[in-house]
Design a protein around this motif. Structure first.
Motif, PDB file in Angstrom:
ATOM      1  N   MET A   1      56.036  46.653  85.152  1.00  0.00           N
ATOM      2  CA  MET A   1      56.110  47.294  86.387  1.00  0.00           C
ATOM      3  C   MET A   1      54.665  47.788  86.720  1.00  0.00           C
ATOM      4  O   MET A   1      53.959  48.076  85.863  1.00  0.00           O
ATOM      5  CB  MET A   1      56.744  48.781  86.092  1.00  0.00           C
ATOM      6  CG  MET A   1      57.217  49.579  87.316  1.00  0.00           C
ATOM      7  SD  MET A   1      58.418  50.873  87.196  1.00  0.00           S
ATOM      8  CE  MET A   1      57.359  52.236  86.631  1.00  0.00           C
ATOM      9  N   ALA A   2      54.435  47.798  87.872  1.00  0.00           N
ATOM     10  CA  ALA A   2      53.082  47.989  88.238  1.00  0.00           C
ATOM     11  C   ALA A   2      52.927  49.533  88.423  1.00  0.00           C
ATOM     12  O   ALA A   2      53.503  50.375  88.511  1.00  0.00           O
ATOM     13  CB  ALA A   2      52.542  47.614  89.577  1.00  0.00           C
ATOM     14  N   LYS A   3      51.557  49.945  87.924  1.00  0.00           N
ATOM     15  CA  LYS A   3      51.262  51.355  87.931  1.00  0.00           C
ATOM     16  C   LYS A   3      50.888  51.984  89.234  1.00  0.00           C
ATOM     17  O   LYS A   3      50.386  51.312  90.168  1.00  0.00           O
ATOM     18  CB  LYS A   3      50.049  51.785  86.915  1.00  0.00           C
ATOM     19  CG  LYS A   3      50.472  51.320  85.486  1.00  0.00           C
ATOM     20  CD  LYS A   3      49.238  51.667  84.504  1.00  0.00           C
ATOM     21  CE  LYS A   3      49.372  51.373  83.150  1.00  0.00           C
ATOM     22  NZ  LYS A   3      48.112  51.649  82.415  1.00  0.00           N
ATOM     23  N   ILE A   4      51.238  53.179  89.516  1.00  0.00           N
ATOM     24  CA  ILE A   4      50.703  53.776  90.791  1.00  0.00           C
ATOM     25  C   ILE A   4      49.275  54.031  90.845  1.00  0.00           C
ATOM     26  O   ILE A   4      48.882  54.617  89.903  1.00  0.00           O
ATOM     27  CB  ILE A   4      51.630  55.107  90.850  1.00  0.00           C
ATOM     28  CG1 ILE A   4      53.279  54.631  91.067  1.00  0.00           C
ATOM     29  CG2 ILE A   4      51.143  55.750  92.419  1.00  0.00           C
ATOM     30  CD1 ILE A   4      53.979  56.040  90.924  1.00  0.00           C
ATOM     31  N   LYS A   5      48.800  53.765  92.054  1.00  0.00           N
ATOM     32  CA  LYS A   5      47.296  54.160  92.328  1.00  0.00           C
ATOM     33  C   LYS A   5      47.104  55.373  92.735  1.00  0.00           C
ATOM     34  O   LYS A   5      47.788  55.779  93.636  1.00  0.00           O
ATOM     35  CB  LYS A   5      46.597  52.836  92.759  1.00  0.00           C
ATOM     36  CG  LYS A   5      46.684  51.589  92.118  1.00  0.00           C
ATOM     37  CD  LYS A   5      45.953  50.636  93.089  1.00  0.00           C
ATOM     38  CE  LYS A   5      45.947  49.170  92.262  1.00  0.00           C
ATOM     39  NZ  LYS A   5      44.960  48.399  92.813  1.00  0.00           N
ATOM     40  N   LEU A   6      46.152  56.138  92.051  1.00  0.00           N
ATOM     41  CA  LEU A   6      45.800  57.503  92.691  1.00  0.00           C
ATOM     42  C   LEU A   6      44.395  57.529  92.693  1.00  0.00           C
ATOM     43  O   LEU A   6      43.692  57.004  91.799  1.00  0.00           O
ATOM     44  CB  LEU A   6      46.240  58.708  91.723  1.00  0.00           C
ATOM     45  CG  LEU A   6      47.919  58.879  91.654  1.00  0.00           C
ATOM     46  CD1 LEU A   6      48.062  59.885  90.631  1.00  0.00           C
ATOM     47  CD2 LEU A   6      48.188  59.127  93.103  1.00  0.00           C
ATOM     48  N   ASP A   7      43.837  58.068  93.869  1.00  0.00           N
ATOM     49  CA  ASP A   7      42.346  58.479  93.982  1.00  0.00           C
ATOM     50  C   ASP A   7      42.036  59.876  92.786  1.00  0.00           C
ATOM     51  O   ASP A   7      42.934  60.191  92.257  1.00  0.00           O
ATOM     52  CB  ASP A   7      41.999  58.899  95.284  1.00  0.00           C
ATOM     53  CG  ASP A   7      42.441  60.005  95.770  1.00  0.00           C
ATOM     54  OD1 ASP A   7      42.800  60.869  95.022  1.00  0.00           O
ATOM     55  OD2 ASP A   7      42.235  60.235  97.001  1.00  0.00           O
ATOM     56  N   ALA A  39      34.260  66.526  94.120  1.00  0.00           N
ATOM     57  CA  ALA A  39      35.521  66.099  94.631  1.00  0.00           C
ATOM     58  C   ALA A  39      35.416  64.770  94.928  1.00  0.00           C
ATOM     59  O   ALA A  39      34.305  64.220  94.922  1.00  0.00           O
ATOM     60  CB  ALA A  39      35.764  67.061  95.792  1.00  0.00           C
ATOM     61  N   GLY A  40      36.638  63.914  95.140  1.00  0.00           N
ATOM     62  CA  GLY A  40      36.423  62.662  95.551  1.00  0.00           C
ATOM     63  C   GLY A  40      35.659  61.918  94.758  1.00  0.00           C
ATOM     64  O   GLY A  40      35.653  61.896  93.496  1.00  0.00           O
ATOM     65  N   LYS A  41      34.741  61.014  95.325  1.00  0.00           N
ATOM     66  CA  LYS A  41      34.008  59.865  94.682  1.00  0.00           C
ATOM     67  C   LYS A  41      32.647  60.591  93.865  1.00  0.00           C
ATOM     68  O   LYS A  41      32.098  59.845  93.178  1.00  0.00           O
ATOM     69  CB  LYS A  41      33.459  58.908  95.515  1.00  0.00           C
ATOM     70  CG  LYS A  41      32.681  59.196  96.783  1.00  0.00           C
ATOM     71  CD  LYS A  41      32.521  58.051  97.650  1.00  0.00           C
ATOM     72  CE  LYS A  41      31.755  58.428  98.962  1.00  0.00           C
ATOM     73  NZ  LYS A  41      31.527  57.087  99.744  1.00  0.00           N
ATOM     74  N   LEU A  70      43.875  54.845  88.065  1.00  0.00           N
ATOM     75  CA  LEU A  70      42.880  55.730  88.718  1.00  0.00           C
ATOM     76  C   LEU A  70      42.155  54.605  89.752  1.00  0.00           C
ATOM     77  O   LEU A  70      41.797  53.433  89.213  1.00  0.00           O
ATOM     78  CB  LEU A  70      41.809  56.235  87.704  1.00  0.00           C
ATOM     79  CG  LEU A  70      40.821  57.130  88.485  1.00  0.00           C
ATOM     80  CD1 LEU A  70      41.370  58.212  89.527  1.00  0.00           C
ATOM     81  CD2 LEU A  70      39.647  57.566  87.591  1.00  0.00           C
ATOM     82  N   GLU A  71      42.282  54.795  91.091  1.00  0.00           N
ATOM     83  CA  GLU A  71      41.745  54.126  91.962  1.00  0.00           C
ATOM     84  C   GLU A  71      40.444  54.660  92.422  1.00  0.00           C
ATOM     85  O   GLU A  71      40.331  55.537  93.050  1.00  0.00           O
ATOM     86  CB  GLU A  71      42.466  54.047  93.212  1.00  0.00           C
ATOM     87  CG  GLU A  71      42.092  53.047  94.298  1.00  0.00           C
ATOM     88  CD  GLU A  71      43.101  52.851  95.598  1.00  0.00           C
ATOM     89  OE1 GLU A  71      43.576  51.622  95.629  1.00  0.00           O
ATOM     90  OE2 GLU A  71      43.536  53.817  96.116  1.00  0.00           O
TER      91      GLU A  71
END
Length: 77
Positions: A1-7, A39-41, A70-71
């Motif tokens: 099963m593919a993992k869900i990608k989150l930022d 935050a973010g990138k 983690l995307e």
């Protein structure tokens, strides 16, 4: 099963949601972006609140690694 990608922000938010739901959660426990205020990138890592690393943190980290990817949005050179 593919993992869900989150930022980065979504990943930390989900970590804290799971931590609050953990049976060993104590008030004040929290995952935080590192460096502080990022935050973010601009997030380079994840820290935890408090001096001691409790088992609840470890169990949440393990469940996150199993369920999510983690995307990152960092530019590659």
């Amino acid at each position: 099963m593919a993992k869900i990608k989150l930022d980065e922000d979504g990943y930390i938010a989900e970590m804290n949601r799971r931590l609050c739901a953990h049976p060993e959660y104590e008030g004040g426990m929290e995952f935080l972006p590192h460096p502080p205020g990022s935050a973010g990138k601009s997030i380079l890592g994840i820290a935890w609140a408090g001096i001691m690393f409790k088992q609840a943190y470890r169990e949440v980290l393990q469940s996150m690694e199993a369920d999510f990817e983690l995307e990152t949005h960092r530019r590659r050179f």
